[in-house]
Design an enzyme around this catalytic site. Sequence first.
Site, short mmCIF file in Angstrom:
data_model
loop_
_atom_site.label_atom_id
_atom_site.label_comp_id
_atom_site.label_asym_id
_atom_site.label_seq_id
_atom_site.Cartn_x
_atom_site.Cartn_y
_atom_site.Cartn_z
N ARG A 1 0.73 -1.01 0.05
CA ARG A 1 -0.09 0.12 0.14
C ARG A 1 0.89 1.33 0.06
O ARG A 1 0.27 2.43 0.06
CB ARG A 1 -0.93 -0.04 1.20
CG ARG A 1 -2.30 -0.79 1.07
CD ARG A 1 -3.05 -0.31 0.13
NE ARG A 1 -3.95 0.97 0.62
CZ ARG A 1 -4.90 0.97 1.23
NH1 ARG A 1 -5.43 -0.08 1.85
NH2 ARG A 1 -5.41 2.33 1.63
N HIS B 1 16.28 -10.19 4.57
CA HIS B 1 17.04 -10.61 3.35
C HIS B 1 16.40 -9.60 1.98
O HIS B 1 15.50 -9.83 1.53
CB HIS B 1 16.45 -12.22 2.88
CG HIS B 1 16.91 -12.58 1.74
ND1 HIS B 1 16.91 -14.27 1.29
CD2 HIS B 1 17.53 -12.19 0.55
CE1 HIS B 1 17.58 -13.93 0.36
NE2 HIS B 1 17.99 -13.02 -0.27
N GLU C 1 20.68 -11.84 5.20
CA GLU C 1 20.69 -13.03 4.19
C GLU C 1 20.78 -12.40 2.75
O GLU C 1 20.42 -11.06 2.60
CB GLU C 1 19.43 -13.80 4.30
CG GLU C 1 19.22 -14.56 5.50
CD GLU C 1 17.86 -15.42 5.53
OE1 GLU C 1 17.77 -16.22 6.25
OE2 GLU C 1 17.08 -15.16 4.52
N HIS D 1 13.46 -22.32 6.42
CA HIS D 1 12.69 -22.65 5.31
C HIS D 1 11.59 -23.58 5.55
O HIS D 1 11.77 -24.57 5.77
CB HIS D 1 13.71 -22.95 4.09
CG HIS D 1 12.92 -22.45 2.80
ND1 HIS D 1 13.02 -21.16 2.42
CD2 HIS D 1 11.98 -22.96 1.84
CE1 HIS D 1 12.37 -20.94 1.24
NE2 HIS D 1 11.39 -22.01 1.04
N HIS E 1 7.80 -16.59 7.17
CA HIS E 1 6.56 -16.73 6.55
C HIS E 1 5.45 -17.26 7.53
O HIS E 1 4.16 -16.88 7.66
CB HIS E 1 6.48 -17.50 5.36
CG HIS E 1 5.32 -17.58 4.49
ND1 HIS E 1 4.77 -16.54 3.67
CD2 HIS E 1 4.39 -18.51 4.55
CE1 HIS E 1 3.64 -17.09 3.44
NE2 HIS E 1 3.42 -18.09 3.69
#
Length: 238
Positions: A18, A43, A70, A190, A214
Amino acid sequence: MTRLSVNINKIATLRNARGGNNPDVVKAAIDCERFGAQGITVHPRPDERHIRYSDVLALKKVVKTEFNIEGYPDPRYMKLVAEVRPAQATLVPDAPDAITSNAGWDTLRHASLLRDIVKELKASNVRVSIFVDPVPRMVEGAAACGADRIELYTEPYAHEFNVDKTVAVKPYIESARIAHGAGLGVNAGHDLDLNNLNYLVTQLPHLDEVSIGHALISDALYLGLENTIQLYLRACKR
């Protein structure tokens, strides 16, 4: 206890959708630490689609725990790390257009490059971790390059966990054992989440740190950030 580093890229992704500064990436990092996170991971990618290079400079001023940057070691990344001097630099082999990391380094094929990069980063007193698949010769290659740590790519583990967790974790146990024997610290990251994290932690006695973004940020939408971090910290206990 395995340390928890929160990857805040997804918070930046939401902000960038946004424009403006809502949510505030810097405030989010401060809050993650206040809620118990033992590190902050970012990252930055060349297109700055989530974390921006300016974010990294702003975070340098406020992160009190371990700061982990990263990235692929191109000249811009190397310049940024030299300026910020985070606690840790994690080297990943991603192409510029990669959505997310999807493989570790071939530490044998890229040995010369990695040796030079590791030497340069360590001259700035930065701990260096190399992102690798759970393959013994790649772990050994990382040690030969002079790295301080490896980060094990855990997407295959997460994918196989619900099929047969003992089979899924086996190569990680072996890789962590080899890394520890070679004097390397062991990180992992991950697709780790509240379902599969604790099993990995309990099976890898030398696991120093996990970097999670995530799943943790997604869980926080339902559970709240403070509560979610507490749940992940609990999952990091052996």
